[in-house]
Design a protein around this motif. Structure first.
Motif, short mmCIF file in Angstrom:
data_model
loop_
_atom_site.label_atom_id
_atom_site.label_comp_id
_atom_site.label_asym_id
_atom_site.label_seq_id
_atom_site.Cartn_x
_atom_site.Cartn_y
_atom_site.Cartn_z
N ASN A 1 7.77 -8.32 15.43
CA ASN A 1 7.04 -7.11 15.70
C ASN A 1 8.07 -5.96 15.08
OD1 ASN A 1 5.15 -7.81 17.32
ND2 ASN A 1 6.31 -7.53 19.14
N ASP A 2 8.86 -6.37 14.01
CA ASP A 2 9.66 -5.59 13.30
C ASP A 2 8.97 -4.91 11.85
OD1 ASP A 2 11.97 -4.14 12.36
OD2 ASP A 2 12.93 -5.99 11.54
N TYR A 3 8.24 -3.74 12.18
CA TYR A 3 7.83 -3.05 10.99
C TYR A 3 8.62 -2.49 10.12
CZ TYR A 3 8.06 1.06 13.71
OH TYR A 3 8.47 2.23 14.37
N THR A 4 9.74 -2.16 10.37
CA THR A 4 10.57 -1.28 9.74
C THR A 4 10.88 -1.83 8.37
OG1 THR A 4 12.39 -1.99 11.07
CG2 THR A 4 11.32 0.01 11.64
N ALA A 5 11.03 -3.25 8.64
CA ALA A 5 11.45 -3.92 7.38
C ALA A 5 10.45 -4.15 6.37
CB ALA A 5 12.05 -5.65 7.80
N PHE A 6 9.19 -3.70 6.72
CA PHE A 6 7.98 -3.92 5.72
C PHE A 6 7.88 -2.50 5.29
CE2 PHE A 6 8.20 -7.66 8.26
CZ PHE A 6 7.84 -8.72 7.51
N ILE B 1 0.93 -1.25 0.17
CA ILE B 1 0.07 -0.01 0.13
C ILE B 1 0.84 1.24 -0.01
CG2 ILE B 1 -1.75 1.16 1.12
CD1 ILE B 1 -2.89 -1.15 2.36
N PRO B 2 0.97 2.24 -0.99
CA PRO B 2 1.33 3.51 -1.20
C PRO B 2 0.99 4.27 0.13
CG PRO B 2 0.78 2.93 -3.06
CD PRO B 2 -0.04 1.94 -2.15
N ILE B 3 1.62 4.86 0.94
CA ILE B 3 1.44 5.74 2.21
C ILE B 3 2.44 6.86 1.87
CG2 ILE B 3 0.93 3.90 3.64
CD1 ILE B 3 3.69 4.10 5.05
N THR B 4 1.78 8.16 2.89
CA THR B 4 2.56 9.40 2.71
C THR B 4 3.41 9.43 3.93
OG1 THR B 4 0.49 10.09 3.54
CG2 THR B 4 0.76 10.43 1.38
N ASN B 5 2.74 9.09 5.32
CA ASN B 5 3.63 8.97 6.57
C ASN B 5 2.94 8.06 7.37
OD1 ASN B 5 1.18 10.07 7.99
ND2 ASN B 5 1.65 11.69 6.40
N TYR B 6 3.74 7.74 8.58
CA TYR B 6 3.12 6.75 9.54
C TYR B 6 3.73 7.07 10.92
CZ TYR B 6 7.75 4.77 9.09
OH TYR B 6 9.30 4.66 9.13
N LYS B 7 3.04 6.60 11.77
CA LYS B 7 3.62 6.78 13.40
C LYS B 7 3.09 5.47 14.16
CE LYS B 7 -0.31 9.63 14.28
NZ LYS B 7 -0.97 11.06 14.87
N ILE B 8 3.67 5.50 15.26
CA ILE B 8 3.62 4.52 16.30
C ILE B 8 2.59 5.12 17.16
CG2 ILE B 8 4.33 2.41 17.48
CD1 ILE B 8 4.86 2.18 14.60
N GLU B 9 1.38 4.22 17.76
CA GLU B 9 0.62 4.78 18.92
C GLU B 9 0.03 3.52 19.37
OE1 GLU B 9 -2.67 7.36 17.50
OE2 GLU B 9 -1.34 8.98 17.03
N LYS B 10 0.24 3.25 20.65
CA LYS B 10 -0.19 2.02 21.43
C LYS B 10 -0.10 0.80 20.78
CE LYS B 10 -3.53 5.19 23.85
NZ LYS B 10 -5.10 5.48 24.05
#
Length: 364
Positions: free
Chosen positions: A133-138, A96-105
């Motif tokens: 739980n390694d989301y950065t690799a994706f 999915i193309p995204i513009t930004n992301y962040k981690i919340e809870k």
């Protein structure tokens, strides 16, 4: 005699090496051939048929960059290396193309990409969905060198994978035309008489039918598909080979070496295959190079008409069909890039055909 044959071959090779455009075309064809073989290895999108769609980033200009979020699939599909090499990778992950992301809870909150200045929808997914739980690799940034097509697919990958059809149709079609043309032309030229009349009648009838209409009829009879197009194109190109072979054999069968072979008791099959054909290969090689170019153009025309390679299979002709209307919509590169690729490959085969004609000309 063998030394003389070898010296003539060396002389023709030396003449060919001096032809700049012939040598350049040869290496260009070799390069395109290697690209077509290793298409899925070098293509940025190595999914089957480079068919990874992202509709939100459709029709983007060359050099477009976007961040992609990949959702790993829970399906475990086993695929062999050879299958990935020849047919591409079976991808079940969702990008999915995204513009930004962040981690919340313990959740990954991201904003989907939206074009034309619009604001995308905010969505979230649990981090536990990702391995360890390694989301950065994706999450990765991807650059589309040639931009994207109207379905949001990587245009560069589609061009690389599409080279397979345009390149290999030349080999298969020319092989079919050589087999049929040499057999028919040899029989007509060597035996003459009523056999020659019958075969020439069949050749003239086939020749009188427009090539494109004949290919369409054969394609409709065999069905739409990848191999059907290859066979259909090959079955329409043999008449030119047959006429050339017939004319050459009519001249060659009166030569002294053929008379000597008959006096030694050799059968007709050996005389044709061992004595005549090796001495008339020069014009056959030249016409084969021209038929390569013709086969590529015919396949592109069939794909443009929608009866060639079927979606989602990538083909240069089909890519032009899908995007020719974008020429007047301010994005002509979507149709011009595959068209330019067709032009380069066809021109390379035509130039190498001219170089071979000059190199194999005994008069020079």
């Amino acid at each position: 005699m063998s030394n003389n044959s070898g010296s003539l071959t060396q002389l023709a090779l030396q003449k060919f090496k001096k032809n700049f455009w012939g040598v350049l075309s040869f290496w260009l064809i070799v390069s395109i051939g290697l690209v077509s073989v290793f298409a899925y290895v070098i293509a940025p999108d190595n999914s089957q048929n480079a068919n990874q769609m992202h509709l939100s980033i459709h029709s983007k200009s060359p050099g477009f960059k976007v961040t992609l979020l990949c959702f790993p699939s829970e399906l475990d599909i086993e695929q062999s290396f050879l299958s990935q090499f020849f047919y591409g990778k079976l991808k079940t992950d969702t990008e999915i193309p995204i513009t930004n992301y962040k981690i919340e809870k313990q959740e990954l909150v991201y904003t989907e990409y939206a074009s034309d200045g619009l604001i995308g929808v905010d969505k979230s997914i649990s981090i536990s969905r990702f391995p360890s739980n390694d989301y950065t690799a994706f999450i990765k940034e991807k650059t589309f060198v040639f931009g994207t097509d109207k379905y949001g697919r990587d245009l560069l990958s589609r061009v690389l994978v599409g080279s397979r059809i345009s390149f290999f149709i030349g080999f298969i079609a020319v092989f079919i035309s050589l087999v049929i043309g040499i057999i028919m032309g040899s029989i007509a030229g060597y035996y003459g008489g009523k056999i020659d009349t019958l075969i020439m009648w069949f050749i003239n009838v086939t020749w009188s039918i427009p090539t494109l209409l004949l290919v369409i009829a054969i394609t409709l009879a065999l069905g739409k598909g990848f191999w059907q197009v290859f066979i259909a194109v090959g079955l329409t190109m043999w008449v030119e080979v047959a006429r050339v072979v017939r004319g050459q054999i009519i001249s060659a069968k009166e030569m002294q070496y053929v008379t000597a072979a008959k006096a030694l008791g050799f059968n007709d099959f050996r005389i044709i295959t061992k004595h005549i054909l090796p001495n008339i290969m020069a014009p056959i090689i030249v016409i084969s190079a021209a038929n390569f170019a013709a086969a590529i153009l015919i396949e592109s025309g069939l794909s443009f008409l929608g009866i060639g390679a079927q979606p989602p299979m990538s083909s240069w002709g089909a890519m032009i069909k899908d995007h020719y209307n974008y020429i007047i919509l301010g994005k002509p590169y979507l149709a011009l890039i595959p068209g330019f690729c067709i032009m380069i490959l066809v021109m390379a085969f035509m130039l190498i055909g001219n170089a071979l004609r000059d190199a194999l000309d005994v008069k020079t």
